[in-house]
Design a protein around this motif. Structure first.
Motif, PDB file in Angstrom:
ATOM      1  N   UNK A   1      -5.568   4.735 -26.029  1.00  0.00           N
ATOM      2  CA  UNK A   1      -4.488   4.001 -25.072  1.00  0.00           C
ATOM      3  C   UNK A   1      -4.694   4.751 -24.330  1.00  0.00           C
ATOM      4  N   UNK A   2      -4.903   4.810 -23.202  1.00  0.00           N
ATOM      5  CA  UNK A   2      -4.821   4.975 -21.163  1.00  0.00           C
ATOM      6  C   UNK A   2      -4.074   3.951 -20.493  1.00  0.00           C
ATOM      7  N   UNK A   3      -3.242   4.932 -19.697  1.00  0.00           N
ATOM      8  CA  UNK A   3      -1.968   4.459 -18.855  1.00  0.00           C
ATOM      9  C   UNK A   3      -2.883   4.912 -17.299  1.00  0.00           C
ATOM     10  N   UNK A   4      -2.777   3.744 -17.193  1.00  0.00           N
ATOM     11  CA  UNK A   4      -3.553   4.155 -15.329  1.00  0.00           C
ATOM     12  C   UNK A   4      -1.859   4.147 -14.391  1.00  0.00           C
ATOM     13  N   UNK A   5      -2.042   4.818 -13.344  1.00  0.00           N
ATOM     14  CA  UNK A   5      -0.976   4.737 -12.556  1.00  0.00           C
ATOM     15  C   UNK A   5      -1.985   5.044 -11.243  1.00  0.00           C
ATOM     16  N   UNK A   6      -1.564   3.671 -10.585  1.00  0.00           N
ATOM     17  CA  UNK A   6      -1.273   3.673  -9.504  1.00  0.00           C
ATOM     18  C   UNK A   6      -1.196   3.898  -7.794  1.00  0.00           C
ATOM     19  N   UNK A   7      -1.404   4.761  -7.483  1.00  0.00           N
ATOM     20  CA  UNK A   7      -0.654   5.794  -6.439  1.00  0.00           C
ATOM     21  C   UNK A   7      -1.394   5.759  -4.787  1.00  0.00           C
ATOM     22  N   UNK A   8      -0.893   5.064  -4.271  1.00  0.00           N
ATOM     23  CA  UNK A   8      -1.164   5.280  -2.277  1.00  0.00           C
ATOM     24  C   UNK A   8      -2.190   6.094  -1.573  1.00  0.00           C
ATOM     25  N   UNK A   9      -3.228   7.181  -1.581  1.00  0.00           N
ATOM     26  CA  UNK A   9      -4.000   7.795  -1.144  1.00  0.00           C
ATOM     27  C   UNK A   9      -3.328   8.980   0.012  1.00  0.00           C
TER      28      UNK A   9
ATOM     29  N   UNK B   1     -20.436  -2.718   0.558  1.00  0.00           N
ATOM     30  CA  UNK B   1     -21.190  -2.409   0.921  1.00  0.00           C
ATOM     31  C   UNK B   1     -21.449  -4.957   2.255  1.00  0.00           C
ATOM     32  N   UNK B   2     -21.198  -5.012   0.740  1.00  0.00           N
ATOM     33  CA  UNK B   2     -21.228  -7.173   1.313  1.00  0.00           C
ATOM     34  C   UNK B   2     -20.187  -7.398   2.429  1.00  0.00           C
ATOM     35  N   UNK B   3     -18.954  -6.392   2.035  1.00  0.00           N
ATOM     36  CA  UNK B   3     -17.760  -6.977   2.574  1.00  0.00           C
ATOM     37  C   UNK B   3     -17.947  -6.793   4.063  1.00  0.00           C
ATOM     38  N   UNK B   4     -18.544  -5.105   4.458  1.00  0.00           N
ATOM     39  CA  UNK B   4     -19.255  -5.202   5.415  1.00  0.00           C
ATOM     40  C   UNK B   4     -19.462  -5.428   6.145  1.00  0.00           C
ATOM     41  N   UNK B   5     -20.604  -6.162   5.626  1.00  0.00           N
ATOM     42  CA  UNK B   5     -21.789  -6.728   6.429  1.00  0.00           C
ATOM     43  C   UNK B   5     -21.183  -8.183   6.976  1.00  0.00           C
ATOM     44  N   UNK B   6     -20.077  -8.546   5.941  1.00  0.00           N
ATOM     45  CA  UNK B   6     -19.288  -9.968   7.173  1.00  0.00           C
ATOM     46  C   UNK B   6     -18.472  -9.616   7.567  1.00  0.00           C
ATOM     47  N   UNK B   7     -18.691  -8.057   8.086  1.00  0.00           N
ATOM     48  CA  UNK B   7     -17.131  -7.560   9.097  1.00  0.00           C
ATOM     49  C   UNK B   7     -16.036  -7.386   8.790  1.00  0.00           C
ATOM     50  N   UNK B   8     -15.336  -6.850   7.251  1.00  0.00           N
ATOM     51  CA  UNK B   8     -14.508  -6.369   6.629  1.00  0.00           C
ATOM     52  C   UNK B   8     -14.830  -4.665   7.175  1.00  0.00           C
ATOM     53  N   UNK B   9     -13.415  -4.242   7.129  1.00  0.00           N
ATOM     54  CA  UNK B   9     -13.611  -2.895   7.583  1.00  0.00           C
ATOM     55  C   UNK B   9     -12.073  -2.179   6.467  1.00  0.00           C
ATOM     56  N   UNK B  10     -12.174  -1.290   5.303  1.00  0.00           N
ATOM     57  CA  UNK B  10     -11.256  -0.338   5.089  1.00  0.00           C
ATOM     58  C   UNK B  10     -10.354   0.026   5.941  1.00  0.00           C
ATOM     59  N   UNK B  11      -9.240  -0.199   5.288  1.00  0.00           N
ATOM     60  CA  UNK B  11      -8.040  -0.132   6.220  1.00  0.00           C
ATOM     61  C   UNK B  11      -6.634   1.254   5.474  1.00  0.00           C
ATOM     62  N   UNK B  12      -6.830   1.030   4.361  1.00  0.00           N
ATOM     63  CA  UNK B  12      -5.904   2.267   2.980  1.00  0.00           C
ATOM     64  C   UNK B  12      -6.602   2.689   1.816  1.00  0.00           C
ATOM     65  N   UNK B  13      -6.313   3.183   0.784  1.00  0.00           N
ATOM     66  CA  UNK B  13      -6.933   3.333  -0.015  1.00  0.00           C
ATOM     67  C   UNK B  13      -5.764   3.687  -1.335  1.00  0.00           C
ATOM     68  N   UNK B  14      -6.396   2.922  -2.233  1.00  0.00           N
ATOM     69  CA  UNK B  14      -5.075   3.914  -3.402  1.00  0.00           C
ATOM     70  C   UNK B  14      -5.276   4.319  -4.205  1.00  0.00           C
ATOM     71  N   UNK B  15      -5.338   4.954  -5.012  1.00  0.00           N
ATOM     72  CA  UNK B  15      -5.577   6.774  -6.083  1.00  0.00           C
ATOM     73  C   UNK B  15      -5.270   6.573  -7.315  1.00  0.00           C
ATOM     74  N   UNK B  16      -5.937   6.113  -8.120  1.00  0.00           N
ATOM     75  CA  UNK B  16      -5.743   5.379  -9.820  1.00  0.00           C
ATOM     76  C   UNK B  16      -6.058   5.944 -10.506  1.00  0.00           C
ATOM     77  N   UNK B  17      -4.750   6.683 -11.550  1.00  0.00           N
ATOM     78  CA  UNK B  17      -5.112   7.947 -12.323  1.00  0.00           C
ATOM     79  C   UNK B  17      -4.757   7.773 -13.460  1.00  0.00           C
ATOM     80  N   UNK B  18      -5.684   8.663 -14.620  1.00  0.00           N
ATOM     81  CA  UNK B  18      -5.371   8.323 -15.741  1.00  0.00           C
ATOM     82  C   UNK B  18      -5.307   8.991 -16.842  1.00  0.00           C
ATOM     83  N   UNK B  19      -4.437   8.423 -17.817  1.00  0.00           N
ATOM     84  CA  UNK B  19      -3.235   9.428 -18.696  1.00  0.00           C
ATOM     85  C   UNK B  19      -3.752   8.837 -19.910  1.00  0.00           C
ATOM     86  N   UNK B  20      -3.970   9.384 -20.475  1.00  0.00           N
ATOM     87  CA  UNK B  20      -4.454   9.329 -22.493  1.00  0.00           C
ATOM     88  C   UNK B  20      -3.035   9.304 -23.479  1.00  0.00           C
ATOM     89  N   UNK B  21      -2.794   8.193 -23.857  1.00  0.00           N
ATOM     90  CA  UNK B  21      -1.817   8.231 -24.367  1.00  0.00           C
ATOM     91  C   UNK B  21      -1.643   8.971 -26.120  1.00  0.00           C
TER      92      UNK B  21
END
Length: 305
Positions: free
Chosen positions: A115-123, A285-305
């Motif tokens: 079982x994997x536990x994923x934790x999402x945090x602002x980069x 790359x597709x999203x950039x082609x239609x004009x979208x730009x990165x705004x922020x990033x979320x880091x995903x961390x993993x821990x095996x239970x």
């Protein structure tokens, strides 16, 4: 800790206060809120909050911490923990993570496989990242929040002959949509098998608008889809998928620009989505082609239970 704070499970009446708390954390991390009330309510469609979500109350009964754990697949659980910016460095985050992990172990009991536990945090939240690294989590993935502000009606992208884009038909196309999702996301990182009834009930939660769902057909065969919803902060693109053999035919681009056009007609200029920065299909790359730009990033961390 026990003298200053109280921990309990939230109720529906707490949803707005939790939204406000997470928005404060977002403002500190990325400069603007990245959550709406409908996001919280949608999440609560997927988890029993009476057992799998927690709030921390201050001495004045203010919600200053929030955390949850969600079973997202046969071998995966996801969690997020938030602490009010004015109450950091007081052990609240550590306590919530400990409670989340204890509950995750209970949920994992009897399940087959690791079982994997994923934790999402602002980069940018280096303190929170260090906290979970110290608890044995390993960095796994980076997700980008991409955004565009429409200034004019976008031009539509023409599809090859024999391929058509049609609106989703409620009470008719649900299983078609699920089959498309299951096939197109099967090779995506973090994919977990879901049953149809659970998946569609979650997608039809708060903010459901079938006029913002689309399917692309090759004759009578469905080959691609897009699901989006209108939120307080803009139109959010939830899922976009194209069958492998029909990729690089402009189908994803056509779905995006069509959705942009609908948003513009409704006077909604802001379009948002999340994308895996290491997507196998180079979706960013597709999203950039239609004009979208990165705004922020979320880091995903993993821990095996």
């Amino acid at each position: 800790m026990e003298k200053k704070f109280m921990i309990k499970h939230p109720t529906l009446e707490d949803a707005q206060a939790i939204t406000d708390l997470v928005a404060l954390c977002d403002i500190e991390d990325i400069g603007e809120p990245d959550i709406t009330l409908s996001d919280v309510l949608d999440m609560w469609n997927s988890i029993p909050i009476e057992t799998d979500a927690w709030i921390v109350l201050s001495a004045t009964n203010e919600i200053i911490g929030y955390g949850f754990v969600e079973v997202t697949g046969a071998n995966r659980m996801d969690t997020c923990v938030f602490v009010h910016p004015q109450f950091k460095n007081q052990g609240i985050g550590s306590l919530l993570i400990k409670i989340v992990e204890e509950r995750a172990h209970v949920l994992a009991n009897g399940k087959d496989g690791k079982q994997k536990l994923m934790n999402q945090i602002s980069f940018t939240n280096t303190a929170a990242r260090k906290l979970i690294e110290d608890r044995g989590y390993q960095f796994s993935r980076l997700y980008e929040r991409m955004k565009i502000e429409l200034e004019e009606q976008p031009n539509q992208h023409h599809l090859p002959e024999g391929i058509t884009l049609r609106p989703f038909q409620p009470d008719h196309d649900e299983e078609t949509l699920f089959t498309l999702y299951d096939e197109t996301f099967r090779d995506a990182w973090g994919y977990t098998k879901k049953d149809f009834s659970t998946w569609i009930s979650q997608k039809k939660g708060d903010g459901y608008d079938p006029s913002l769902w689309f399917i692309v057909w090759k004759d009578a065969k469905p080959v691609g889809f897009l699901m989006s919803r209108m939120q307080e902060d803009g139109l959010f693109i939830d899922l976009l998928g194209v069958k492998r053999e029909y990729r690089k035919h402009g189908i994803g681009k056509a779905l995006l620009l069509h959705t942009f056009g609908i948003a513009h007609q409704r006077n909604q200029k802001t379009i948002l989505l999340y994308v895996d920065s290491d997507s196998l299909t180079n979706a960013n790359r597709l999203y950039q082609q239609v004009g979208m730009r990165p705004h922020s990033q979320t880091a995903v961390y993993m821990k095996e239970l």
